[in-house]
Design an enzyme around this catalytic site. Structure first.
Site, mmCIF file in Angstrom:
data_model
loop_
_atom_site.group_PDB
_atom_site.id
_atom_site.type_symbol
_atom_site.label_atom_id
_atom_site.label_comp_id
_atom_site.label_asym_id
_atom_site.label_seq_id
_atom_site.Cartn_x
_atom_site.Cartn_y
_atom_site.Cartn_z
ATOM 1 N N ASP A 232 79.094 40.664 37.444
ATOM 2 C CA ASP A 232 79.333 40.841 35.917
ATOM 3 C C ASP A 232 79.433 39.275 35.655
ATOM 4 O OD1 ASP A 232 79.328 41.050 33.366
ATOM 5 O OD2 ASP A 232 80.922 42.892 33.351
HETATM 6 C C1 BGC Z 1 79.522 42.220 30.213
HETATM 7 C C2 BGC Z 1 78.025 42.798 30.779
HETATM 8 C C3 BGC Z 1 76.799 42.088 30.170
HETATM 9 C C4 BGC Z 1 77.142 40.652 30.629
HETATM 10 C C5 BGC Z 1 76.046 39.766 30.130
HETATM 11 C C6 BGC Z 1 79.451 40.841 30.277
HETATM 12 O O1 BGC Z 1 80.598 40.217 29.645
HETATM 13 O O2 BGC Z 1 80.717 42.804 30.676
HETATM 14 O O3 BGC Z 1 77.973 44.299 30.459
HETATM 15 O O4 BGC Z 1 75.570 42.620 30.663
HETATM 16 O O5 BGC Z 1 78.356 40.010 30.046
HETATM 17 O O6 BGC Z 1 76.230 39.746 28.759
#
Ligand code: BGC
Length: 677
Positions: A232
């Site tokens: 993530d």
């Molecule tokens: C989120 C993800 C997301 C990623 C990219 C993170 O903060 O938890 O779900 O895909 O950011 O934006």
């Protein structure tokens, strides 16, 4: 997944150490590193899940997001209980990615809704692992059928936003397997996502990004996952440990990342095999993604996607209560309709955070209500509550308007800023001004109907008994306005059912006592008793049970057959029955199959969902429904044996219209093959 057979191993031998390490980290926020001299392309990823959220450019340090179609959010999609519809939406999302040169869409999210407070519940499907897993699989199949990859997220036990970067989820192994890992297991095995995104939090003290057990032992070794694990955004706390645990790609680019990896290599913390194994997997996905670009369409059909978003909203919108058949609106009885609440004009169609889609085509429910009301009904609109300001005068106007109307239609819900990534909800009641509006309007008009726009369960106890009907609109995406109006006026029959229990009050939720933990850890003391597994096992009164949703027609069930009556654990059991539309309108019924283990050495929930189907029926029409049960319908995860186990005995087969509206029941005797009883 058929992966590209380029001579990846050979390419790897020609990369320098620096090039190798650079490839294991993003180039920037959304792309991977290319090595042009060796023909290694860069690939592009973008959010997800209910629309394409693509950063078009950065202006003065701020992201400019490309416009895209906003489909109903995952919570709404789950209320459709319709995998083939979810698959179609996935396909449409894939086409939008193709047209915008996105190789991998960052979704779906399939974390379990442990508490209704979780800020990202609108992005997740269900409290039930089977439903969440099947819908995630359908979404992945849809997107990937277009040659665009997915990222199944957030692996795992990311069930709250509060302290998500710090907490360790302390969940027993059985609950982990049966509840929290199960949706991922189903989706990985069935739909083979190209990537899995690890969660921010720790599990049993170890960050998910560094968790060997999760990423390697379970995901890759046990489930046979062939793709790559992506972090993530910012979930890598120690890159070397993450690599050891088999996290292939760190996102986004971080200054020190490559240098840290190099130091770790020089210190002997990671070796050539760790690097090359990760690279091999990563490059297989990169080449595979690049090869799939041949399937790309240049433009997507925005109007068709809008229509699909509407169709999904039509199947998601859930009629929770309908006393004296207040709905659909009867044009011969309702001549004057008071529409109350600002959300009627400017609806909330989604939650906030990285999932937030930019769209300029949001349908206003008010507009469509007026359209469908036509000349026959006078529609008066009263905004009633204003955001953040006392709106006494507006509220008084609404009350006066309600007094003289034949029906008052109050719009309420969780407006922007309430349900979002990064923080949880503070409460599950509506804002006080909205509750007050409903209560005051209902006191003036006995024919009050409430429409709720939200992405997760709402406590309605303060007002539910005062109103005639409640329509749960969900965060229904950009085309939810016309879908809602069609349902209100009976041009469409509601056919959504809630994929999460609506408790009477937050305190009834099984996670209430332990949520959100102490900032370091969050103890999942309720174990496997999540959602209806808890409420039904302990006979707790709820506002609306799991799987509940009304229709304008009625469905009758009969003739349950279970074949064979007695089976070995690896035999297939066929459950069949008849469903009939005994009302006057065409409709769709969601039939649910639950299994109850009557006698077991370990604690088992009162019932567990093991099958479901959505059946479309014309008035008077009857159709057979058949579902197959395999071993997984009877097994539980035995922590002492550390494996799934079937205990011999009688299992009840329960067919219901919700977890508490049981229509048919029978039983089957199963012989566990390795039973130690
Ligand atoms: C989120 C993800 C997301 C990623 C990219 C993170 O903060 O938890 O779900 O895909 O950011 O934006």
């Amino acid at each position: 997944m058929e992966l590209h057979e380029t001579n990846i191993k050979e390419i790897i031998t020609r990369l320098s150490l620096d090039q190798k390490l650079a490839l294991l980290t993003g180039k920037d926020g959304w792309t991977t590193v290319a090595v042009e001299s060796l023909g290694i392309p860069s690939i592009t990823v973008s959010d997800g899940p209910h629309g394409l959220r693509q950063v078009e450019q950065i202006v003065d340090g701020r992201e400019v997001i490309r416009k895209a179609v906003c489909f109903p959010t995952s919570a709404a999609m789950a209320a459709t209980w319709n995998p083939s519809l979810v698959c179609q939406v996935g396909k449409a999302l894939g086409e939008e990615c193709q047209a915008n040169e996105v190789d991998i869409l960052l979704g779906p999210g399939t974390n379990i809704k442990r508490t209704p407070l979780c800020g990202r519940n609108f992005e997740y499907f269900s409290e039930d692992p089977l439903l969440a897993g099947e819908l995630a699989a359908a979404y992945i199949e849809g997107v990937q059928s277009t040659g665009v990859g997915t990222s199944l997220k957030h692996f795992a036990t990311n069930n709250q936003e509060t302290d998500r970067h710090q907490i360790s989820t302390e969940v027993d192994i059985r609950a982990l397997r049966e509840i929290y890992l199960k949706p991922f297991e189903i989706a990985v095995k069935k739909a083979r996502p190209w990537t899995v995104m690890c969660a921010y939090n720790r599990l049993h003290g170890i960050y998910c990004s560094e968790n060997q057990f999760l990423l390697n032992d379970v995901l890759k070794e046990e489930w046979g996952f062939q793709g790559i694990v992506v972090s993530d955004w910012g979930a890598v706390y120690d890159r070397a440990k993450a690599l050891k645990a088999s996290l292939e790609l760190e996102m986004p680019f971080k200054d020190r990342s490559v240098a840290n990896l190099k130091e770790a290599y020089q210190n002997g913390e990671i070796n050539n095999a760790d690097i090359d194994t990760a690279l091999e997997r990563l490059l297989r996905i990169v080449f595979y993604a690049a090869r799939n670009r041949q399937k790309r369409v240049k433009v997507y059909e925005a109007d068709r996607h809008h229509t699909l978003a509407k169709q999904a909203a039509l199947e998601a919108i859930t009629l929770l209560k309908n006393e004296t058949q207040a709905l659909p609106v009867q044009k011969n009885q309702v001549k004057k309709l008071a529409v109350i609440g600002g959300l009627a004009e400017n609806p909330v169609i989604q939650g906030g955070g990285s999932a937030h889609v930019q769209t300029d085509k949001v349908e206003s429910p008010l507009f469509w209500i007026k359209e469908l009301a036509g000349e026959e009904i006078q529609v008066d609109y009263f905004p009633a509550y204003m955001s953040g300001q006392p709106a006494i005068a507006e509220l008084n106007q609404a009350i006066a308007g309600a007094q003289t109307a034949d029906m008052a239609l109050v719009f309420a819900g969780n407006r922007n800023g309430i349900e979002s990534e990064s923080y949880d909800r503070a409460a599950i009641t509506l804002l006080p001004e909205m509750e007050q509006t409903i209560i005051k309007v209902a006191a003036q008009n006995p024919n009050t109907v409430v429409v709720i726009q939200a992405g997760s369960a709402v406590d309605m106890t303060a007002w539910i008994d005062k109103v005639k009907a409640v329509v749960f609109n969900w965060y229904a995406g950009q085309a939810g306005g016309s879908a809602l109006a069609e349902i209100l006026f009976g041009m469409a029959n509601p056919c959504g059912k809630i994929a999460e229990t609506f408790p009477l009050r937050l305190e009834d939720n099984p996670a209430y006592a332990t949520y959100p933990g102490n900032g370091h850890a969050s103890w999942y003391a309720e174990g496997i008793m999540v959602g209806y597994r808890y409420y039904d096992s302990y006979h707790k009164e709820v506002l609306f049970p799991f799987g509940h949703g009304l229709s304008y027609t009625n469905f009758d069930y009969r003739d349950l057959k279970i074949i064979p009556e007695s089976a070995a654990e690896n035999d297939e059991v066929t459950v069949s029955f008849m469903v009939r539309n005994s009302g006057k309108m065409p409709g769709k019924e969601i039939v649910q199959l639950y299994v109850r283990d009557r006698v077991c050495k370990v604690l088992r929930p009162d019932k567990e969902l093991k099958g479901f189907k959505k059946v479309e029926l014309q008035p008077g029409e009857e159709q057979p429904v058949e579902m197959k049960l395999d071993r997984t319908a009877f097994a539980y995860f035995n922590s002492s044996l550390n494996k799934w186990h079937v205990e011999s005995g009688e299992f009840e087969i329960i067919v219901g219209a919700s977890s508490r509206d049981i229509r048919l029941a029978g039983s089957v005797t199963i012989r566990g093959e390795n039973d130690f009883s």
